[in-house]
Scaffold this active site. Structure first.
Site, PDB file in Angstrom:
ATOM      1  N   CYS A 116     -37.331   0.243 -15.664  1.00 47.37           N
ATOM      2  CA  CYS A 116     -38.617   0.032 -14.981  1.00 47.37           C
ATOM      3  C   CYS A 116     -39.316  -1.223 -15.469  1.00 47.37           C
ATOM      4  CB  CYS A 116     -39.510   1.250 -15.173  1.00 47.37           C
ATOM      5  SG  CYS A 116     -39.722   1.682 -16.907  1.00 47.37           S
ATOM      6  N   GLU A 173     -45.821   7.437 -13.720  1.00 47.02           N
ATOM      7  CA  GLU A 173     -45.159   6.325 -14.420  1.00 47.02           C
ATOM      8  C   GLU A 173     -44.201   5.689 -13.427  1.00 47.02           C
ATOM      9  OE1 GLU A 173     -45.533   5.126 -17.502  1.00 47.02           O
ATOM     10  OE2 GLU A 173     -47.099   6.530 -18.060  1.00 47.02           O
TER      11      GLU A 173
HETATM   12  P1  NAD Z   1     -37.304   8.185  -7.355  1.00 46.98           P
HETATM   13  O1  NAD Z   1     -38.771   8.015  -7.123  1.00 46.98           O
HETATM   14  O2  NAD Z   1     -36.385   8.028  -6.220  1.00 46.98           O
HETATM   15  O3  NAD Z   1     -37.002   9.640  -7.963  1.00 46.98           O
HETATM   16  C1  NAD Z   1     -37.697  10.154  -9.086  1.00 46.98           C
HETATM   17  C2  NAD Z   1     -37.715  11.679  -9.032  1.00 46.98           C
HETATM   18  O4  NAD Z   1     -38.381  12.085  -7.856  1.00 46.98           O
HETATM   19  C3  NAD Z   1     -36.315  12.314  -9.001  1.00 46.98           C
HETATM   20  O5  NAD Z   1     -36.332  13.432  -9.864  1.00 46.98           O
HETATM   21  C4  NAD Z   1     -36.154  12.741  -7.552  1.00 46.98           C
HETATM   22  O6  NAD Z   1     -35.397  13.920  -7.403  1.00 46.98           O
HETATM   23  C5  NAD Z   1     -37.588  12.994  -7.101  1.00 46.98           C
HETATM   24  N1  NAD Z   1     -37.793  12.668  -5.683  1.00 46.98           N
HETATM   25  C6  NAD Z   1     -37.142  11.715  -4.961  1.00 46.98           C
HETATM   26  N2  NAD Z   1     -37.626  11.687  -3.699  1.00 46.98           N
HETATM   27  C7  NAD Z   1     -38.589  12.637  -3.633  1.00 46.98           C
HETATM   28  C8  NAD Z   1     -39.457  13.094  -2.594  1.00 46.98           C
HETATM   29  N3  NAD Z   1     -39.406  12.564  -1.372  1.00 46.98           N
HETATM   30  N4  NAD Z   1     -40.326  14.075  -2.875  1.00 46.98           N
HETATM   31  C9  NAD Z   1     -40.399  14.616  -4.120  1.00 46.98           C
HETATM   32  N5  NAD Z   1     -39.596  14.242  -5.126  1.00 46.98           N
HETATM   33  C10 NAD Z   1     -38.710  13.253  -4.903  1.00 46.98           C
HETATM   34  O7  NAD Z   1     -36.956   7.177  -8.539  1.00 46.98           O
HETATM   35  P2  NAD Z   1     -35.548   6.877  -9.180  1.00 46.98           P
HETATM   36  O8  NAD Z   1     -34.687   6.158  -8.208  1.00 46.98           O
HETATM   37  O9  NAD Z   1     -35.023   8.103  -9.828  1.00 46.98           O
HETATM   38  O10 NAD Z   1     -35.977   5.885 -10.377  1.00 46.98           O
HETATM   39  C11 NAD Z   1     -36.173   4.516 -10.181  1.00 46.98           C
HETATM   40  C12 NAD Z   1     -37.632   4.175 -10.103  1.00 46.98           C
HETATM   41  O11 NAD Z   1     -38.347   4.765 -11.187  1.00 46.98           O
HETATM   42  C13 NAD Z   1     -37.872   2.681 -10.231  1.00 46.98           C
HETATM   43  O12 NAD Z   1     -38.899   2.295  -9.351  1.00 46.98           O
HETATM   44  C14 NAD Z   1     -38.337   2.523 -11.672  1.00 46.98           C
HETATM   45  O13 NAD Z   1     -39.107   1.381 -11.895  1.00 46.98           O
HETATM   46  C15 NAD Z   1     -39.101   3.777 -11.883  1.00 46.98           C
HETATM   47  N6  NAD Z   1     -39.157   4.153 -13.300  1.00 46.98           N
HETATM   48  C16 NAD Z   1     -40.335   4.115 -13.945  1.00 46.98           C
HETATM   49  C17 NAD Z   1     -40.382   4.415 -15.300  1.00 46.98           C
HETATM   50  C18 NAD Z   1     -41.680   4.364 -16.079  1.00 46.98           C
HETATM   51  O14 NAD Z   1     -41.691   4.842 -17.213  1.00 46.98           O
HETATM   52  N7  NAD Z   1     -42.750   3.800 -15.560  1.00 46.98           N
HETATM   53  C19 NAD Z   1     -39.222   4.766 -15.969  1.00 46.98           C
HETATM   54  C20 NAD Z   1     -38.027   4.816 -15.270  1.00 46.98           C
HETATM   55  C21 NAD Z   1     -37.995   4.492 -13.922  1.00 46.98           C
END
Ligand code: NAD
Length: 456
Positions: A243, A209
């Site tokens: 998002c 997602e």
């Molecule tokens: P992110 O991808 O930075 O982090 C998400 C999760 O991944 C966190 O738990 C983090 O600890 C983990 N993570 C981060 N880097 C990682 C890596 N290198 N390897 C493994 N795990 C890792 O996202 P964010 O900043 O927390 O959230 C914002 C993003 O999420 C935006 O792009 C937003 O659009 C998207 N989002 C999507 C939805 C949806 O339902 N489609 C909902 C909310 C947010």
């Protein structure tokens, strides 16, 4: 207990068959619901401390959504999990066929910070309904919510059924190397690729997602006042950190000035003359994201807003123009309260401008012209559409939520969540008689019969 031992215990619990029992699943859904209902104040305080999100907004956009989803699962679980009869075909006559939905096993659910309760707990409803065990990994950036959820989940569920592990990138990467049977990831497209790469090594199915730049197209026949109000509401909710926030507006050139005037009035109507003092307006999660959004403002023409306060991580609702498609604000997901306005002229232009860009999670079209709407929807690949509104399409559990291409893989919400955490399993029952010889060698004389029957 280390992470390996924990996953092993969850596998053992799953193998015991306890989670396959529908009454067990319903009981766990009810426990999850009670956890949210009984601890709403604590959860609201935690989210406020992470994002300065008002309690009313936490209740309406996070807690109610999850409770509604759980109730929907409780109501429908029996029918979703009933095996579906399937017909036999000529090749398999006589036989009885059915399709069952079976759980994957032990699932890993990774969440984000922007809706730190719902983005982690909403998929849990699907994982429970589907009959899985699970490990949850909240985002380290919403630290207060992460620690509150860890305590509540720990108090509510046995760790060999549902566990929560706090931590950042390193912990997340370690978890991704463990033998899960399903990974459900919410986050950025950048990290989504890392998750999928890790999952591929063990051939673990994923639901991703992700996010993207969701456009709001305001056509020449749109009701401009209501379009501007709804778009600004969607842009300012959670200070734009959603998002499916309307990322930018593509407005018909004849209506641009009118749109901007109504958008300015809408911000004042929603948050007063000074949004900084409004109890309903949030803040940016941390300095990194605050600075990232400010950088996106460089080289834009600020029409309204633009006030900032680093100490509070405050960015006023800001409308900008004067940006081309190559400007960074039109290239990356903004994830903040900045709304670029760009224009178009011909009816076919929105589709031709947007169809080859990375697929957004949502597409918003403000118009009454059905042929314009249909043409735009079908030509631009995207996750879900909302016509004459923003964001509301995610509140209906009867329709799927998810992206395509850059915005994700798979869907959830309602029945789609149950399906995200189960797989269709085919069962064919046959009797030992009749046993026509046509399928057995020697084949020579049978080929002509098979040709007559099937090759037409
Ligand atoms: P992110 O991808 O930075 O982090 C998400 C999760 O991944 C966190 O738990 C983090 O600890 C983990 N993570 C981060 N880097 C990682 C890596 N290198 N390897 C493994 N795990 C890792 O996202 P964010 O900043 O927390 O959230 C914002 C993003 O999420 C935006 O792009 C937003 O659009 C998207 N989002 C999507 C939805 C949806 O339902 N489609 C909902 C909310 C947010």
């Amino acid at each position: 207990m280390n992470m390996n031992q924990l996953i092993e215990k969850q596998h053992i619990f799953f193998e015991s068959g306890a989670t396959r029992d529908l009454s067990f699943r319903k009981q766990q859904l009810k426990k999850l619901k009670s956890m949210l209902v009984n601890h709403q104040d604590e959860l609201c305080k935690a989210v406020y401390s992470d994002l300065r999100k008002p309690a009313r907004e936490v209740v309406s956009t996070e807690l109610i959504t999850i409770v509604d989803e759980i109730n929907f699962h409780l109501k429908n679980l029996d029918s979703w999990s009933k095996p579906q009869n399937a017909a036999a075909n000529l090749l398999t006559l006589p036989s009885k066929n059915e399709v069952r939905r079976v759980p994957f096993g032990v699932a890993l659910i990774i969440g984000t910070w922007n809706y730190p309760v719902s983005q982690l707990i909403l998929p849990v409803a699907g994982a429970i309904s589907g009959g899985n065990c699970m490990v949850l990994k909240p985002s380290e950036l919403a630290a207060a919510t992460s620690s509150t959820l860890t305590r509540l989940i720990g108090d509510t569920f046995e760790p060999d059924y549902i566990s929560i592990i706090e931590g950042g990138v390193e912990i997340s990467q370690t978890l991704l190397d463990l033998p899960f049977n399903k990974i459900f990831f919410t986050g950025s497209s950048r990290v989504g690729k890392i998750v999928m790469g890790k999952a591929a090594r063990q051939l673990i199915p994923v639901t991703l997602e992700l996010g993207g730049k969701s456009p709001a197209i305001v056509h020449k026949d749109a009701d401009i006042q209501s379009s501007a109000k709804r778009i600004m509401w969607g842009k300012c909710l959670n200070a734009g950190q959603i998002c499916i926030s309307p990322d930018f507006v593509l407005v018909h050139e004849e209506r641009k000035d009118e749109f901007i005037e109504h958008a300015k009035s809408a911000v004042e109507e929603l948050y007063g003359k000074n949004p900084k003092t409004s109890p309903d307006y949030g803040r940016i999660i941390n300095q990194h994201h605050y600075q990232r959004v400010l950088k996106l403002l460089e080289g834009t023409h600020i029409i309204t807003g633009g006030e900032t306060d680093a100490g509070e991580k405050y960015i006023e609702p800001t409308i900008v123009d004067g940006v081309g498609w190559e400007h960074p604000v039109m290239q990356e997901e903004i994830f903040g309260p900045v709304l670029p306005v760009v224009t178009y002229s011909g009816d076919k232009e929105p589709a031709s401008l947007l169809r080859y860009k990375p697929s957004p999670l949502a597409l918003y079209i403000f118009s009454r012209d059905d042929s314009f709407i249909e043409n735009t929807i079908t030509q631009i690949p995207h996750g879900g559409t909302c016509i004459n509104d923003v964001i509301m399409h995610i509140a209906n559990p009867n329709i799927p939520f998810g992206g395509t291409g850059n915005s994700g893989i798979g869907q959830y919400h309602g029945k789609y969540s149950f399906e995200a955490f189960t797989r269709p399993h085919a069962v064919m029952r046959r009797k030992t008689w009749p046993d026509p010889s046509v399928r057995y060698p020697p084949y020579d004389s049978k080929i002509s019969l098979l040709n007559k029957l099937f090759m037409k």
